[in-house]
Design a protein around this motif. Structure first.
Motif, short mmCIF file in Angstrom:
data_model
loop_
_atom_site.label_atom_id
_atom_site.label_comp_id
_atom_site.label_asym_id
_atom_site.label_seq_id
_atom_site.Cartn_x
_atom_site.Cartn_y
_atom_site.Cartn_z
N ALA A 214 -75.68 21.70 54.44
CA ALA A 214 -76.42 20.49 54.79
C ALA A 214 -75.98 19.31 53.93
O ALA A 214 -75.91 18.17 54.41
CB ALA A 214 -77.93 20.73 54.64
N ASP A 215 -75.67 19.57 52.68
CA ASP A 215 -75.18 18.51 51.80
C ASP A 215 -73.87 17.91 52.31
O ASP A 215 -73.56 16.75 52.04
CB ASP A 215 -74.97 19.05 50.38
N ARG A 216 -73.10 18.72 53.04
CA ARG A 216 -71.81 18.26 53.58
C ARG A 216 -71.94 17.73 55.00
O ARG A 216 -70.93 17.41 55.64
CB ARG A 216 -70.80 19.42 53.57
N GLY A 217 -73.17 17.68 55.53
CA GLY A 217 -73.34 17.27 56.92
C GLY A 217 -72.96 18.35 57.90
O GLY A 217 -72.61 18.07 59.05
N GLU A 218 -73.05 19.61 57.46
CA GLU A 218 -72.65 20.75 58.29
C GLU A 218 -73.83 21.70 58.49
O GLU A 218 -74.92 21.50 57.94
CB GLU A 218 -71.48 21.49 57.62
N THR A 219 -73.60 22.74 59.26
CA THR A 219 -74.60 23.78 59.46
C THR A 219 -73.93 25.13 59.36
O THR A 219 -72.70 25.24 59.36
CB THR A 219 -75.32 23.62 60.81
N VAL A 220 -74.73 26.19 59.25
CA VAL A 220 -74.23 27.56 59.20
C VAL A 220 -74.63 28.24 60.50
O VAL A 220 -75.81 28.48 60.75
CB VAL A 220 -74.81 28.32 57.99
N VAL A 221 -73.64 28.54 61.32
CA VAL A 221 -73.90 29.02 62.67
C VAL A 221 -74.49 30.42 62.67
O VAL A 221 -75.33 30.76 63.50
CB VAL A 221 -72.60 28.97 63.51
N GLU A 222 -74.06 31.26 61.71
CA GLU A 222 -74.47 32.67 61.73
C GLU A 222 -75.98 32.85 61.64
O GLU A 222 -76.53 33.83 62.16
CB GLU A 222 -73.79 33.42 60.58
N THR A 223 -76.67 31.95 60.96
CA THR A 223 -78.13 32.09 60.80
C THR A 223 -78.90 31.06 61.62
O THR A 223 -80.12 30.97 61.51
CB THR A 223 -78.52 31.94 59.32
N GLY A 234 -80.91 23.87 75.38
CA GLY A 234 -79.88 23.10 74.70
C GLY A 234 -79.47 23.74 73.39
O GLY A 234 -78.28 23.72 73.01
N GLN A 235 -80.43 24.31 72.66
CA GLN A 235 -80.12 25.00 71.40
C GLN A 235 -79.16 26.16 71.64
O GLN A 235 -78.18 26.35 70.90
CB GLN A 235 -81.41 25.51 70.76
N VAL A 236 -79.44 26.93 72.68
CA VAL A 236 -78.58 28.07 73.01
C VAL A 236 -77.17 27.60 73.32
O VAL A 236 -76.18 28.16 72.85
CB VAL A 236 -79.17 28.86 74.21
N ALA A 237 -77.07 26.55 74.13
CA ALA A 237 -75.76 26.05 74.55
C ALA A 237 -74.97 25.50 73.38
O ALA A 237 -73.77 25.76 73.23
CB ALA A 237 -75.93 24.99 75.63
N GLU A 238 -75.63 24.72 72.52
CA GLU A 238 -74.92 24.14 71.38
C GLU A 238 -74.38 25.24 70.46
O GLU A 238 -73.24 25.17 70.00
CB GLU A 238 -75.85 23.21 70.59
N ILE A 239 -75.20 26.25 70.19
CA ILE A 239 -74.76 27.33 69.31
C ILE A 239 -73.62 28.12 69.95
O ILE A 239 -72.68 28.55 69.27
CB ILE A 239 -75.94 28.25 68.95
N ALA A 240 -73.66 28.28 71.27
CA ALA A 240 -72.58 28.99 71.96
C ALA A 240 -71.26 28.24 71.80
O ALA A 240 -70.20 28.86 71.56
CB ALA A 240 -72.91 29.14 73.45
N VAL A 241 -71.29 26.92 71.89
CA VAL A 241 -70.07 26.14 71.71
C VAL A 241 -69.60 26.18 70.26
O VAL A 241 -68.40 26.28 69.98
CB VAL A 241 -70.28 24.69 72.19
N LEU A 244 -67.89 29.46 69.76
CA LEU A 244 -66.59 29.50 70.43
C LEU A 244 -65.54 28.68 69.68
O LEU A 244 -64.40 29.11 69.52
CB LEU A 244 -66.73 28.96 71.86
N THR A 245 -65.93 27.51 69.21
CA THR A 245 -64.96 26.57 68.63
C THR A 245 -64.86 26.62 67.12
O THR A 245 -63.90 26.12 66.54
CB THR A 245 -65.30 25.13 69.04
N GLY A 246 -65.88 27.18 66.46
CA GLY A 246 -65.91 27.16 65.00
C GLY A 246 -66.35 25.84 64.42
O GLY A 246 -66.28 25.63 63.20
N GLU A 247 -66.88 24.94 65.25
CA GLU A 247 -67.33 23.63 64.79
C GLU A 247 -68.61 23.77 63.96
O GLU A 247 -69.60 24.33 64.43
CB GLU A 247 -67.59 22.70 65.97
N VAL A 248 -68.59 23.24 62.74
CA VAL A 248 -69.76 23.33 61.87
C VAL A 248 -70.33 21.95 61.51
O VAL A 248 -71.43 21.87 60.97
CB VAL A 248 -69.46 24.11 60.58
#
Length: 311
Positions: A214-223, A234-241, A244-248
């Motif tokens: 969060a300090d870096r403006g990122e998130t941790v997808v695994e949790t 929308g939450q489901v779809a965003e996490i799916a992308v 897939l892409t590794g975007e954090v």
């Protein structure tokens, strides 16, 4: 946090962890957050069952719901005396992408929250919010709220409080015990403000990683259970992308359209994806909370993710 504690028999979180129930799409939906420090014991519904004046709590909670905000209480880590004669920490957050900010400050009496311009919070107008409650000022670093409301669900106290204790020295003043955050079957659960991302099945190490991200403006997808700015689909779809892409990077992705069967997610670089999101009965049935009978609740799942053109 030790494995035996996480796997304690009889807890709804143990049941759902054994079933590997998917977490995406289980976060609350809210445009922003209003939380106030209220020491002492909490009941299942803290707005009216704590040392916070129940009429005040009920009023603020109702007014927040009208404008799609989440109201809650927080406590500092450690022992909780029945009465603490000091000021109350307040955090107000806008979680809307592009208008994401966190304000904080202390009030002598929670009744000061009656002056808060909740409409301004909902539309992300930080200047108007500060004008309505001058005790507030910008907070530079995100804060982590960990649900410990054992009167709402046993898991949250048994698993949440050790998590807070393990984090308190790592991020002094940035980790708080919180009232109900939803999804106790994914305990320990936490919310990051101002982003409004909710996380589940945390350990001390993974929660620390969430705060660092969060300090870096990122998130941790695994949790990640979802971002409160989006609907549950929308939450489901965003996490799916993200998976897939590794975007954090938190604000790199946004939900831009929802149709009957698909959700469109867009990247700031112009890429888009069509994500199929379906609902199905949970099999086998499971308890929503400790002490409740299992039932066939609905679970949202992401299906096909189809890349689109650039926007």
């Amino acid at each position: 946090m030790s494995a035996p504690l996480l796997d304690r028999p009889g807890l709804c979180s143990t049941f759902c962890r054994d079933l590997n129930e998917p977490m995406p799409g289980t976060a609350v939906v809210a445009a922003g957050w209003v939380v106030v420090e209220q020491p002492g014991p909490w009941g299942a519904k803290v707005a009216t069952q704590s040392h916070l004046d129940p009429e005040l709590g009920a009023r603020i909670d109702a007014e927040c719901k009208k404008v799609d905000l989440r109201f809650g209480t927080i406590r500092s880590p450690g022992k909780h005396a029945d009465a603490v004669p000091r000021s109350h920490q307040v955090y107000v957050a806008s979680s809307a992408p592009g208008r994401c900010w966190l304000l904080g400050g202390c009030v002598d009496d929670p009744v000061r929250l009656d002056a808060l311009d909740l409409d301004a919070v909902a539309r992300g107008d930080a200047d108007a919010v500060r004008a309505s409650l001058p005790e507030l000022s910008p907070v530079a670093q995100p804060v982590l709220l960990v649900c410990t409301n054992g009167k709402r669900d046993e898991c949250c106290a048994i698993l949440g409080r050790p998590l807070v204790a393990g984090l308190a020295d790592r991020a002094p003043g940035r980790v708080w015990e919180s009232s109900h955050l939803s999804g106790h079957r994914f305990s320990p659960t936490a919310a990051v403000l101002p982003a409004g991302t909710l996380h589940g099945r945390l350990t001390v190490e993974s929660a620390a990683a969430v705060l660092d991200a969060a300090d870096r403006g990122e998130t941790v997808v695994e949790t990640l259970r979802g971002r409160s700015a989006w609907t549950k689909r929308g939450q489901v779809a965003e996490i799916a992308v993200r998976t897939l892409t590794g975007e954090v990077v938190l604000d790199a992705l946004g939900v831009v359209a929802e149709e009957l069967d698909t959700v469109t997610v867009a990247h700031t670089d112009g890429r888009t994806w069509q994500v199929q999101v379906t609902s199905e009965p949970a099999d086998p049935p499971r308890p929503e909370s400790c002490g409740k009978e299992p039932f066939a609740m609905s679970i949202l799942r992401a299906g096909t993710v189809v890349p689109g053109g650039t926007r």
